[in-house]
Motif scaffolding. Structure first.
Motif, PDB file in Angstrom:
ATOM      1  N   PHE A 198      42.240  48.146  23.836  1.00  0.00           N
ATOM      2  CA  PHE A 198      41.448  48.370  22.839  1.00  0.00           C
ATOM      3  C   PHE A 198      40.230  48.492  22.999  1.00  0.00           C
ATOM      4  O   PHE A 198      39.231  47.681  23.599  1.00  0.00           O
ATOM      5  N   ALA A 199      39.340  49.856  22.251  1.00  0.00           N
ATOM      6  CA  ALA A 199      38.321  50.375  22.807  1.00  0.00           C
ATOM      7  C   ALA A 199      37.451  49.626  21.580  1.00  0.00           C
ATOM      8  O   ALA A 199      35.701  50.165  21.815  1.00  0.00           O
ATOM      9  N   ASP A 200      37.556  49.105  21.150  1.00  0.00           N
ATOM     10  CA  ASP A 200      36.537  47.972  19.438  1.00  0.00           C
ATOM     11  C   ASP A 200      35.735  47.593  21.111  1.00  0.00           C
ATOM     12  O   ASP A 200      35.843  47.145  21.838  1.00  0.00           O
ATOM     13  N   ALA A 201      34.004  47.878  20.853  1.00  0.00           N
ATOM     14  CA  ALA A 201      33.793  47.392  21.036  1.00  0.00           C
ATOM     15  C   ALA A 201      32.907  45.641  21.691  1.00  0.00           C
ATOM     16  O   ALA A 201      32.278  45.828  22.292  1.00  0.00           O
ATOM     17  N   ARG A 202      33.515  44.989  20.368  1.00  0.00           N
ATOM     18  CA  ARG A 202      33.692  43.548  20.509  1.00  0.00           C
ATOM     19  C   ARG A 202      34.753  43.282  21.452  1.00  0.00           C
ATOM     20  O   ARG A 202      34.404  42.088  21.927  1.00  0.00           O
ATOM     21  N   HIS A 203      35.034  44.014  21.892  1.00  0.00           N
ATOM     22  CA  HIS A 203      36.673  43.636  23.355  1.00  0.00           C
ATOM     23  C   HIS A 203      35.771  43.774  24.074  1.00  0.00           C
ATOM     24  O   HIS A 203      35.089  45.132  24.807  1.00  0.00           O
ATOM     25  N   ALA A 204      36.371  42.842  25.767  1.00  0.00           N
ATOM     26  CA  ALA A 204      35.709  43.100  26.958  1.00  0.00           C
ATOM     27  C   ALA A 204      37.025  42.983  28.034  1.00  0.00           C
ATOM     28  O   ALA A 204      37.360  41.101  27.906  1.00  0.00           O
ATOM     29  N   PHE A 205      36.639  43.309  29.252  1.00  0.00           N
ATOM     30  CA  PHE A 205      37.640  43.347  30.147  1.00  0.00           C
ATOM     31  C   PHE A 205      36.566  43.272  31.509  1.00  0.00           C
ATOM     32  O   PHE A 205      36.160  44.597  31.322  1.00  0.00           O
ATOM     33  N   VAL A 206      37.207  41.849  32.256  1.00  0.00           N
ATOM     34  CA  VAL A 206      37.073  41.663  33.367  1.00  0.00           C
ATOM     35  C   VAL A 206      37.319  41.630  34.877  1.00  0.00           C
ATOM     36  O   VAL A 206      38.155  41.262  34.474  1.00  0.00           O
ATOM     37  N   GLN A 207      37.259  42.437  35.652  1.00  0.00           N
ATOM     38  CA  GLN A 207      37.901  42.169  37.302  1.00  0.00           C
ATOM     39  C   GLN A 207      37.450  40.948  37.775  1.00  0.00           C
ATOM     40  O   GLN A 207      36.215  40.652  38.439  1.00  0.00           O
ATOM     41  N   ALA A 208      38.363  40.186  37.811  1.00  0.00           N
ATOM     42  CA  ALA A 208      38.088  39.161  38.945  1.00  0.00           C
ATOM     43  C   ALA A 208      38.903  37.999  38.812  1.00  0.00           C
ATOM     44  O   ALA A 208      40.067  38.292  38.794  1.00  0.00           O
ATOM     45  N   ASP A 209      38.780  36.935  40.103  1.00  0.00           N
ATOM     46  CA  ASP A 209      39.665  36.190  40.742  1.00  0.00           C
ATOM     47  C   ASP A 209      39.800  35.239  39.942  1.00  0.00           C
ATOM     48  O   ASP A 209      38.959  34.222  39.494  1.00  0.00           O
ATOM     49  N   LEU A 210      41.174  34.611  39.592  1.00  0.00           N
ATOM     50  CA  LEU A 210      41.252  33.409  38.027  1.00  0.00           C
ATOM     51  C   LEU A 210      40.835  31.630  38.647  1.00  0.00           C
ATOM     52  O   LEU A 210      40.505  30.859  38.537  1.00  0.00           O
ATOM     53  N   ASN A 211      40.634  32.144  39.963  1.00  0.00           N
ATOM     54  CA  ASN A 211      40.268  30.997  41.093  1.00  0.00           C
ATOM     55  C   ASN A 211      38.215  31.104  40.517  1.00  0.00           C
ATOM     56  O   ASN A 211      38.459  30.201  41.171  1.00  0.00           O
ATOM     57  N   ALA A 212      38.020  31.520  40.429  1.00  0.00           N
ATOM     58  CA  ALA A 212      36.832  32.248  40.592  1.00  0.00           C
ATOM     59  C   ALA A 212      35.868  32.780  39.051  1.00  0.00           C
ATOM     60  O   ALA A 212      35.748  34.316  40.149  1.00  0.00           O
ATOM     61  N   LEU A 213      36.444  32.653  38.191  1.00  0.00           N
ATOM     62  CA  LEU A 213      36.155  33.141  36.833  1.00  0.00           C
ATOM     63  C   LEU A 213      34.533  33.173  36.826  1.00  0.00           C
ATOM     64  O   LEU A 213      33.937  32.496  36.670  1.00  0.00           O
ATOM     65  N   PRO A 214      33.661  34.375  36.635  1.00  0.00           N
ATOM     66  CA  PRO A 214      32.874  34.568  36.378  1.00  0.00           C
ATOM     67  C   PRO A 214      31.969  33.823  35.378  1.00  0.00           C
ATOM     68  O   PRO A 214      32.205  33.751  34.543  1.00  0.00           O
ATOM     69  N   ALA A 215      30.518  33.992  35.573  1.00  0.00           N
ATOM     70  CA  ALA A 215      30.002  32.517  35.440  1.00  0.00           C
ATOM     71  C   ALA A 215      29.697  33.280  33.892  1.00  0.00           C
ATOM     72  O   ALA A 215      29.497  35.013  33.921  1.00  0.00           O
ATOM     73  N   GLY A 216      28.682  33.131  32.490  1.00  0.00           N
ATOM     74  CA  GLY A 216      28.933  33.869  31.611  1.00  0.00           C
ATOM     75  C   GLY A 216      30.052  34.344  30.840  1.00  0.00           C
ATOM     76  O   GLY A 216      29.624  34.466  29.766  1.00  0.00           O
ATOM     77  N   LEU A 217      30.496  33.338  30.651  1.00  0.00           N
ATOM     78  CA  LEU A 217      32.254  33.875  29.709  1.00  0.00           C
ATOM     79  C   LEU A 217      32.324  32.975  28.741  1.00  0.00           C
ATOM     80  O   LEU A 217      32.313  33.609  27.951  1.00  0.00           O
ATOM     81  N   GLY A 218      31.102  32.002  28.361  1.00  0.00           N
ATOM     82  CA  GLY A 218      31.314  31.163  26.548  1.00  0.00           C
ATOM     83  C   GLY A 218      32.212  30.356  27.199  1.00  0.00           C
ATOM     84  O   GLY A 218      33.136  30.431  28.294  1.00  0.00           O
ATOM     85  N   ARG A 219      32.411  29.922  25.880  1.00  0.00           N
ATOM     86  CA  ARG A 219      33.429  29.084  25.234  1.00  0.00           C
ATOM     87  C   ARG A 219      34.266  30.120  23.648  1.00  0.00           C
ATOM     88  O   ARG A 219      33.844  31.427  23.520  1.00  0.00           O
TER      89      ARG A 219
END
Length: 332
Positions: A198-219
């Protein structure tokens, strides 16, 4: 007696014997390895129910091919491709399956040999699985995605995205081509594959623990998670509350997948199995589903339960009512 010393026997031919007798024969013979039997050709009984008489003189009992597949699965066997023998019978061979896939609960070898982050990574045995090449996974997933009725440009959050296989369905379903994906996973190698797919710039993939979702994900307009919330170490109930309270738009939807299968020797086998139990036990799965449905109903969602090898809980909110109370109503 060693298997090699057991003499080869002609496959037993069945005509109108009860299925229980066929089962007992297979159970006894499978102790020595693969077993072949000759059974009435399922094609002779098109339009008949299992157990009805078919054949030239009506002396054969009909069983559809699906029934033989179910029997093989129940016996932890692979059913080899049937071979025609004559005008009335086909040859079926039942082959015992090997060990469960190493990533399943209780597989100590996999737990010792892989880092927690890469247990499901690009180099893992799990990476060989392409679930959506199996109709038992693909068809229910497409139906669940169709229920979401996403708005143009919708944002979709995938928790435990891995390489993003399930996200492709949003592009296969009409009207969902402009979806923007945000995928979260703890495997760097799997995320690299997702970014490539999914190389389109509108997509984002984040490495993180599901118990500590990063701030700023939004809704988001939809959240999907398949086979991840019940993973060891994930506080699934706290995560669900956080999603509903902090990350969902008012008319958002969810599709949550609960594993109801295991993989053995390349085959998918129906029924969830928990650690330290030999046989499948659905009681914990039912308990989790009851909690999820009750919580989502309290927050204004209607829920739909579908699927087979993954039970898919779809929850929709803020859409015109088209379901009965049996599908889950807010007053619950």
């Amino acid at each position: 007696m060693p298997r090699s010393s057991v003499p080869a026997e002609r496959p037993r031919r069945f005509h109108a014997e009860p299925l229980i007798l066929v089962l007992r024969h297979l159970e006894a013979a499978l102790a020595w390895g693969p077993v072949s039997i000759e059974v009435p050709d399922p094609d002779l009984g098109r339009g008949h129910y299992p157990g009805e008489q078919v054949g030239p003189q009506g002396g054969l009992l009909h069983r559809p091919l699906r029934s033989w597949c179910d029997l093989a699965e129940g016996l932890s066997c692979r059913l080899r491709t049937p071979r025609g023998l004559d005008d009335t019978h086909v040859l079926l061979t039942f082959e015992p399956l090997g060990a469960e896939a190493p990533w399943h609960a209780g597989s100590g070898e996999a737990e010792r040999s892989e880092s927690p982050q890469e247990r499901y990574g690009a180099a893992s045995d799990f990476a060989r699985v392409r679930k959506f090449e199996d109709a038992g996974f693909l068809l229910p997933w497409l139906e669940a995605v169709k229920r979401l009725r996403l708005p143009p440009g919708a944002r979709v959050l995938d928790l435990g995205v891995n390489r993003g296989d399930e996200l492709a369905a949003f592009e296969w379903v009409a009207g969902a081509q402009e979806v923007r994906f945000v995928g979260v996973d703890h495997s760097a190698s799997a995320l690299a594959e997702a970014r490539e797919a999914f190389a389109d710039a509108r997509h984002a993939f984040v490495q993180a623990d599901l118990n500590a979702l990063p701030a700023g994900l939004g809704r988001f307009d939809a959240v999907v998670s398949v086979g991840t919330l019940q993973s060891p170490g994930v506080d699934d109930r706290a995560l669900l509350r956080r999603l509903v309270q902090e990350h969902l738009e008012p008319r958002a939807s969810l599709v949550l997948g609960f594993p109801n299968s295991r993989f053995r020797d390349g085959e998918v086998v129906y029924g969830a199995r928990v650690r330290n139990l030999r046989e499948p036990d659905l009681s914990l799965l039912v308990k989790d589903l009851s909690f999820y449905r009750r919580y989502l109903h309290q927050h204004g969602f209607r829920t739909f339960l579908s699927g087979k090898y993954d039970l898919l809980l779809t929850a929709v909110r803020g859409q015109p009512s088209e379901a009965s109370d049996e599908s889950g109503s807010p007053q619950e």
